[in-house]
Scaffold this motif. Structure first.
Motif, PDB file in Angstrom:
ATOM      1  N   TRP A  37       9.181 -26.882 -15.608  1.00 17.09           N
ATOM      2  CA  TRP A  37       9.748 -27.113 -14.286  1.00 17.09           C
ATOM      3  C   TRP A  37       8.731 -26.961 -13.156  1.00 17.09           C
ATOM      4  N   PRO A  39       5.998 -27.894 -10.477  1.00 20.00           N
ATOM      5  CA  PRO A  39       5.784 -29.168  -9.792  1.00 20.00           C
ATOM      6  C   PRO A  39       4.495 -29.840 -10.251  1.00 20.00           C
ATOM      7  N   ASN A  43       4.514 -36.988 -10.424  1.00 14.77           N
ATOM      8  CA  ASN A  43       5.266 -36.880 -11.684  1.00 14.77           C
ATOM      9  C   ASN A  43       4.426 -37.287 -12.889  1.00 14.77           C
ATOM     10  N   HIS A  44       3.106 -37.072 -12.809  1.00 17.09           N
ATOM     11  CA  HIS A  44       2.201 -37.345 -13.928  1.00 17.09           C
ATOM     12  C   HIS A  44       2.249 -36.168 -14.884  1.00 17.09           C
ATOM     13  N   ARG A  45       2.946 -36.315 -15.956  1.00 13.84           N
ATOM     14  CA  ARG A  45       3.107 -35.239 -16.946  1.00 13.84           C
ATOM     15  C   ARG A  45       1.975 -35.339 -17.975  1.00 13.84           C
ATOM     16  N   ARG A  88      -2.488 -43.593 -15.783  1.00 15.60           N
ATOM     17  CA  ARG A  88      -1.730 -43.669 -14.530  1.00 15.60           C
ATOM     18  C   ARG A  88      -2.627 -44.049 -13.361  1.00 15.60           C
ATOM     19  N   ASP A 100      -1.975 -29.084 -10.406  1.00 17.28           N
ATOM     20  CA  ASP A 100      -0.891 -29.068 -11.396  1.00 17.28           C
ATOM     21  C   ASP A 100      -1.099 -27.964 -12.432  1.00 17.28           C
TER      22      ASP A 100
END
Length: 178
Positions: A37, A39, A43-45, A88, A100
């Motif tokens: 969860w 941040p 939204n590049h996981r 990405r 991140d």
């Protein structure tokens, strides 16, 4: 923000002295769930987490990590899948990837504290050796380790600086003064 949440943030400390008491697997899973969860930019996981409670692997990681003072019962290594990030079209000079990693770390440290466990980050380690120990593929690199264990009784890591700094002395409103 609830008083409980603020108190959790204020009382979290880096724990360098840990007991030999084992950590329950469910506690480690809860910490990993919290990390999910955290941040992430765009939204590049691209982060992967390598979790271990195996004493042999922990000992090997300690041997290649001069910054690992504690003797943890578990280690979560935050890893980066750089190929996934480059797919990405994120440029190699973009530092948001490291933000991140930091948000994942802080989320894990707070979750660990909420579970009444101790934790501490480690960045001083041989990345090549850690990647071999963890059997990581070439496109995944270990970036940071979070050591987890039960804090030793009566031990509290001193918080630097010794003098408490009020938040107001760290803030400039609207613009940095001339």
């Amino acid at each position: 923000m609830s008083t409980e949440t603020l108190e959790l943030i204020k009382t979290r400390r880096v724990v360098r002295v840990m007991t030999d008491d084992p950590i329950e697997r469910i506690q480690l899973e809860n910490i990993l769930e919290a990390a999910r969860w955290a941040p992430v930019g765009g939204n590049h996981r691209f982060l992967r987490f390598s979790a271990t409670q195996d004493p042999a692997i922990i000992n090997l990681l300690r041997m290649v990590s001069p910054g690992m003072i504690q003797r943890p019962q578990a280690i979560i290594t935050i890893c980066a899948n750089w190929d996934k990030l480059s797919e990405r079209k994120v440029k190699g000079t973009d530092r948001s990837a490291y933000i991140d990693i930091g948000t994942a770390m802080q989320t894990m440290l707070l979750a660990t504290h909420a579970l009444e466990l101790g934790s501490g980050p480690v960045t001083s380690f041989n990345k090549v050796a850690a990647a071999v120990i963890l059997n990581l593929p070439n496109n995944v690199s270990p970036e940071l380790m979070v050591c987890i264990g039960h804090p030793a009784s009566g031990y509290q890591m001193p918080m630097a600086p010794k003098k408490k700094i009020p938040w107001q002395s760290l803030v400039d409103w609207d613009r940095y003064p001339d």
